[in-house]
Design an enzyme around this catalytic site. Structure first.
Site, PDB file in Angstrom:
ATOM      1  CG  ASP A   1      -6.040  -7.310  -7.416  1.00  0.00           C
ATOM      2  OD1 ASP A   1      -4.912  -7.490  -6.945  1.00  0.00           O
ATOM      3  OD2 ASP A   1      -6.929  -6.690  -6.814  1.00  0.00           O
TER       4      ASP A   1
ATOM      5  NE  ARG B   1      -3.729   2.890  -0.391  1.00  0.00           N
ATOM      6  CZ  ARG B   1      -4.950   2.834   0.123  1.00  0.00           C
ATOM      7  NH1 ARG B   1      -5.551   3.922   0.532  1.00  0.00           N
ATOM      8  NH2 ARG B   1      -5.570   1.686   0.255  1.00  0.00           N
TER       9      ARG B   1
ATOM     10  CB  THR C   1      -2.354  -1.120  -9.161  1.00  0.00           C
ATOM     11  OG1 THR C   1      -3.591  -1.829  -9.108  1.00  0.00           O
ATOM     12  CG2 THR C   1      -1.772  -0.957  -7.764  1.00  0.00           C
TER      13      THR C   1
ATOM     14  CD  GLU D   1     -10.998  -1.521  -7.637  1.00  0.00           C
ATOM     15  OE1 GLU D   1     -12.168  -1.326  -7.222  1.00  0.00           O
ATOM     16  OE2 GLU D   1      -9.990  -1.283  -6.938  1.00  0.00           O
TER      17      GLU D   1
ATOM     18  CD  GLU E   1      -3.111  -0.943   0.304  1.00  0.00           C
ATOM     19  OE1 GLU E   1      -3.204   0.098  -0.379  1.00  0.00           O
ATOM     20  OE2 GLU E   1      -3.945  -1.872   0.242  1.00  0.00           O
TER      21      GLU E   1
END
Ligand SMILES: *[C@@H]1O[C@H](CO)[C@@H](O)[C@H](O)[C@H]1NC(C)=O
Length: 662
Positions: free
Chosen positions: A422, A293, A643, A557, A289
């Site tokens: 994913d 981010r 992503t 998404e 994360e």
């Protein structure tokens, strides 16, 4: 619920204003300019003499510290050594400070005169074009806190650096690029659609961003996220207990792209002055994360603006993640302690395994970080992961979601295009795109993995809806996560990026089918927002069955796939679906204090979860904004989105790549 009457207008004639500025003639003041050129040249020499040795000295010290550190790491995985304070030394360097604040300066006619000369010289010297970077160079900020003499100094410093090709600092006022680049810079702001009705929709999305941001500033400034109903800060466990300003880090590039200059500047100042990674207390944070981010968001801001502050901060943060790679296999653990450097995996993850979608989603950021810093450490780490995965035996060609970093063996054989799997698949394709189609290994692994996924996981409901089932030890579970809905856009992108692949046509068909299914999952709820997971049984299609799967937390998404499919097919249905989502968000998620998630999308009056996720600003609103923009804004030919929707430049085709000179 909304008040379009008070929509703020953002005047952003910057590029054209600046262009005019550069076109202006300064001849009448030639003598004045020449005098100043001589004067500033003197200043540059002066500055170089005094500051540069110190700067270089501390840099090479840091480099040698790094080498020792690297050797320690090879010596044994048990040795947990925190990374050296590579950039702290530089932090005090006045040189860096000067460069760092270059965007605060105003464009000064004398400097422009200098640049014209520099441009002429460089063009004469080699096969290079010199492009003015349109976005910084001071015209952006209306006022400057630095004095005129100071700002003059800063610009000169930059120009001096540009000439010095040995300098690692290629981010100053102008960029030199090979003549093969088109003279045109990629569009990174503006990019309005020609249709006034679409422009109005985009304005609406921008107003939503303003609402989300302003309330975060008002009630949760510096905290990770906003609680819009209780009007206070919020921190999810992925950030540990640290106030890391996640919403600032994640939302800043969106502010920039939307042309929200004041808000962007406010966020930038927080990162410059308040974010101090070394003052943080002990806490475990998620490597994945923090990478997607923070490192991703900062690198995106660096690419877009050239402001070296962002590159430095991205590197500082990435350096704090490096200790997580200290495992017998080099597969990183999921959690790392910023303070101590110790790392571990989640207790629930298949006997201490690392997670495919986590360690497989570092490649874009780490590869780019190596290229802009000139330090190969980061790319080596992710290349190693890639090699290991490539050499492993894959059950039926599929990648299980769990891999034990101690033994190097797969954990439970669960496979998913949603949670836990994913973005591993996503980063294979995108590494190929980011490398300007040089990274053939990534392309091959993507094609092979997708062939297996399409064969074993794709299914069609009796009602004709395509979906990716999950596999648990060979048993299909007919369930798809909201997270898995990114795969519509991904396969669309694959059909564009791999036009010669035998699967190309198939990719596009599946992309349309999956995106349609995900829209159905929205359409079959009361709120017109989709659930966290939905299932396919004999009686039910594309609907959540368990209470625990009925929530919506402002996830992006489905909208992400609308964005890609709009760009790739030009079918207006995707803009219509995007607008449906805007209306649903405004109706159910907007509160006076910001945006909230919902606990049950099938309820007429759903309970609100009181969290405004940082990815709502980073992704959901950015993709909506781009959906209603012209294709030239962050063109898919020039940018690849990580992503978390942070755009990174494509190597060799995008002059904003800003690779470090070596
Ligand atoms: C699709 O799902 C059905 C059950 O709903 C199953 O019988 C069939 O084998 C599945 N097909 C594939 C390709 O997995």
């Amino acid at each position: 619920m909304t008040s379009p009457g008070i929509l703020p207008t953002y005047q952003r004639p910057l590029n054209s204003m600046q262009a005019q500025f550069f076109r202006r003639s300064f001849r009448p003041r030639e003598k004045y300019v020449i005098l100043l050129v001589v004067f500033t040249f003197g200043l540059v020499c002066f500055g170089t003499f005094f500051f540069l040795p110190e700067f270089r000295g501390s840099n090479s010290t840091a480099d040698s510290v790094y080498k020792v550190y690297d050797q320690f790491k090879r010596a044994g995985p048990e040795l947990l050594i925190p990374p050296p304070p590579q950039l702290e030394a530089n932090d005090d360097s006045s040189v860096l400070r000067l460069v760092r604040h270059d965007h605060d300066t105003q464009v000064d006619p004398h400097v422009v005169g200098d640049r014209e000369k520099l441009r002429a010289k460089i063009e004469q010297d080699g096969d290079l074009k010199v492009l003015e970077r349109p976005d910084i160079d001071g015209a952006k900020s209306k006022s400057s806190s630095t004095s005129r003499v100071d700002s003059h100094n800063q610009m000169d410093e930059n120009v001096g650096r540009e000439v010095d090709t040995n300098s690692n600092n290629n981010n100053a006022g102008i960029i030199t690029v090979p003549a093969s680049f088109s003279q045109k810079y990629p569009v990174i702001t503006d990019g309005e659609d020609s249709d006034p009705a679409i422009r109005k929709k985009r304005d609406k999305v921008k107003e939503m961003m303003k609402h989300a941001w302003d309330n975060y500033v008002r009630y949760a400034w510096g905290k990770n996220e906003l609680r819009p109903i209780s009007k206070r800060g919020h921190s999810a466990s992925i950030f540990g207990t640290l106030p890391l300003g996640a919403t600032i880090m994640d939302g800043l590039d969106t502010l920039y792209i939307m042309g929200m200059d004041d808000e962007y500047k406010q966020g930038r100042e927080w990162i410059a002055n308040e974010f101090d990674i070394d003052s943080l207390i002990q806490s475990d944070v998620s490597v994945f994360e923090i990478n997607i981010r923070f490192v991703g968001g900062l690198l995106s801001c660096f690419a877009l603006t050239g402001d070296v502050l962002f590159k430095e901060k991205a590197q500082q943060i990435a350096d704090k993640l490096i200790p997580a790679f200290q495992t017998p296999t080099g597969i990183p653990n999921a959690l790392v302690n910023f303070k101590t450097g110790t790392s571990k995996n989640y207790g629930w993850a298949s006997g201490g395994s690392s997670i495919l979608s986590e360690f497989g989603t570092l490649h874009l950021e780490f590869a780019y970080l190596s290229d802009v810093t000139g330090n190969p450490l980061y790319r080596n780490k992710v290349d190693h992961i890639r090699q290991l995965l490539q050499s492993m035996e894959k059950p039926k060609g599929l990648y299980p979601n769990y891999l034990n970093p101690k033994t190097g063996k797969w954990g439970q054989h669960h496979m998913s295009m949603g949670a836990l799997g994913d973005s591993f698949y996503e980063y294979l394709l995108k590494a190929w795109i980011q490398s300007n189609k040089e990274d053939n290994e990534a392309r091959q692994m993507f094609d092979d993995a997708m062939a297996a996924v399409l064969k074993h996981m794709l299914n069609k409901s009796s009602g004709g809806l395509l979906y990716f089932a999950e596999l648990k030890f060979d048993r299909p579970e007919h369930k798809m996560d909201h997270l898995g809905c990114f795969s519509g856009g991904l396969l669309g992108l694959a059909s564009k990026a791999l036009p010669t692949s035998s699967s190309s046509g198939r990719y596009m068909d599946v992309a349309k089918g999956i995106t349609n299914t995900c829209h159905e999952s929205y359409d079959r709820t009361y709120t017109k927002l989709g659930p966290e997971s939905f299932r396919f049984t004999e009686n039910v299609e594309a609907k959540a069955l368990k209470t625990s799967e009925k929530y919506y937390i402002l996830r992006p998404e489905v909208i992400e796939s609308y964005f890609y499919m709009w760009r790739l097919t030009k079918d207006p249905i995707y803009r219509e679906w995007g607008w449906e989502a805007v209306q649903a968000l405004e109706k159910h998620c907007r509160t006076p204090g910001g945006y909230t998630g919902l606990k049950n999308v099938y309820n007429e009056e759903p309970l609100q979860d009181d969290v405004q996720q940082s990815f709502f600003l980073a992704e959901t609103l950015k993709y909506l904004y781009l959906l209603f923009s012209d294709d030239s804004l962050l063109s898919l030919d020039e940018w690849v989105f990580n992503t978390e929707a942070h755009p990174l430049p494509i190597k060799s085709v995008n002059p904003y790549y800003r690779e470090a000179a070596v």
